[in-house]
Design a protein around this motif. Structure first.
Motif, PDB file in Angstrom:
ATOM      1  N   PRO A  18       0.819  -1.210   0.000  1.00 25.57           N
ATOM      2  CA  PRO A  18       0.000   0.000   0.000  1.00 25.57           C
ATOM      3  C   PRO A  18       0.852   1.258   0.000  1.00 25.57           C
ATOM      4  O   PRO A  18       2.052   1.221   0.307  1.00 25.57           O
ATOM      5  CB  PRO A  18      -0.814  -0.127   1.296  1.00 25.57           C
ATOM      6  N   GLU A  67      -0.433  -6.535   9.527  1.00 26.47           N
ATOM      7  CA  GLU A  67      -1.000  -7.819   9.131  1.00 26.47           C
ATOM      8  C   GLU A  67      -0.447  -8.232   7.776  1.00 26.47           C
ATOM      9  O   GLU A  67      -0.222  -7.397   6.893  1.00 26.47           O
ATOM     10  CB  GLU A  67      -2.525  -7.752   9.054  1.00 26.47           C
ATOM     11  N   ARG A  69      -1.267 -10.995   4.637  1.00 31.21           N
ATOM     12  CA  ARG A  69      -2.296 -11.883   4.096  1.00 31.21           C
ATOM     13  C   ARG A  69      -1.738 -12.592   2.867  1.00 31.21           C
ATOM     14  O   ARG A  69      -1.076 -11.980   2.029  1.00 31.21           O
ATOM     15  CB  ARG A  69      -3.564 -11.119   3.741  1.00 31.21           C
ATOM     16  N   THR A  88      -0.434  -9.502   0.657  1.00 27.12           N
ATOM     17  CA  THR A  88      -0.925  -8.144   0.907  1.00 27.12           C
ATOM     18  C   THR A  88      -0.397  -7.681   2.249  1.00 27.12           C
ATOM     19  O   THR A  88      -0.542  -8.387   3.260  1.00 27.12           O
ATOM     20  CB  THR A  88      -2.462  -8.097   0.911  1.00 27.12           C
ATOM     21  N   THR A  90      -0.507  -4.866   5.270  1.00 27.27           N
ATOM     22  CA  THR A  90      -1.364  -3.843   5.870  1.00 27.27           C
ATOM     23  C   THR A  90      -0.509  -2.998   6.796  1.00 27.27           C
ATOM     24  O   THR A  90       0.152  -3.544   7.690  1.00 27.27           O
ATOM     25  CB  THR A  90      -2.512  -4.476   6.674  1.00 27.27           C
TER      26      THR A  90
END
Length: 261
Positions: A18, A67, A69, A88, A90
């Motif tokens: 992100p 986190e 994933r 992914t 976070t």
């Protein structure tokens, strides 16, 4: 069935990073991530490394990730993903929840490059330890022993497995760094209660008790003083007080979520 291949025929993972974490990526991968590649950043994979190793090989410290994933399912950093998996990341929420073993309010330890930030946090009354001669091993030992959150811009230091808790400080200017720390950890502010030089607590002291330690001009002009109970330094609202007060007020607004004025 085999997974997607990286350059040279190696297996690969696809990592969605992100925007908040892209500053840690190498510039080439940062550009790819910014282009919103639907498959994420391609990362060569040997088939045996853990998630934590994969993430940190990209340059992202695990202290900045709340986190992980794998193909949509939460997984620990010790997990070994299958070839071709989609990961992914976070980012840590703000404010960041602290483990039960963390003191309340939080205490901090800053590395040798963050001296200006240390003074700013102390000005705000935040318990902030700092030495300009501590090496990495000493910093980790002190952070663990005193349960202080280690703040640094050294990603290698944050990757030390023995460190109980650390965080990367964003920003190159002390004002921006203060805003980042306050947003991430939300420590309560008690301005003018700590010594900017040594982190000791300040206590009011009668002028007559310290008059012989004051310059003549200060003795004539000022009536209210505090003294550090640890190092004995004296403080009063001198020529720089207005500038320091503005910093305190800006930090207070930032901690309460208000914009600049």
């Amino acid at each position: 069935m085999t997974g997607p291949q990286a350059h040279g025929g190696e297996a690969a993972l696809h990592v969605h990073v992100p925007a908040e974490l892209r500053l840690f990526l190498p510039s080439r991968q940062r550009r790819r991530a910014a282009a919103e590649d639907p498959h994420g950043v391609s990362c060569p994979y040997d088939g045996t490394s853990s998630l934590g190793h994969v993430v940190q090989s990209l340059g992202v410290p695990l202290t900045e990730v709340s986190e992980l994933r794998v193909d949509g399912v939460a997984a620990p950093d010790s997990h070994r993903p299958p070839d071709g998996a989609h990961l992914t990341l976070t980012p840590m929420p703000r404010p960041q929840p602290l483990p039960p073993s963390a003191p309340t309010p939080p205490r901090f330890l800053l590395d040798v490059h963050l001296g200006a930030l240390a003074r700013r946090l102390r000005l705000l009354g935040v318990d902030t330890a700092y030495r300009n001669d501590a090496d990495d091993a000493e910093l980790v030992r002190q952070a663990n022993a005193e349960r202080r959150i280690l703040l640094t811009q050294d990603r290698g230091l944050l990757r030390r497995r023995t460190l109980w808790l650390g965080a990367y400080v964003r920003g190159s200017r002390p004002d921006d760094q203060v805003t980042d720390v306050l947003a991430r950890f939300a420590p309560p502010l008690h301005p003018w209660t700590r010594c900017p030089a040594c982190n000791g607590t300040l206590a009011a002291v009668a002028k007559e008790q310290i008059a012989d330690q004051l310059p003549p001009g200060t003795r004539r002009t000022y009536q209210t003083f505090t003294r550090c109970v640890a190092c004995g330094r004296l403080y009063w609202a001198g020529a720089h007080h207005a500038r320091l007060t503005a910093r305190v007020e800006a930090a207070r607004r930032a901690s309460e979520g208000e914009g600049p004025r």
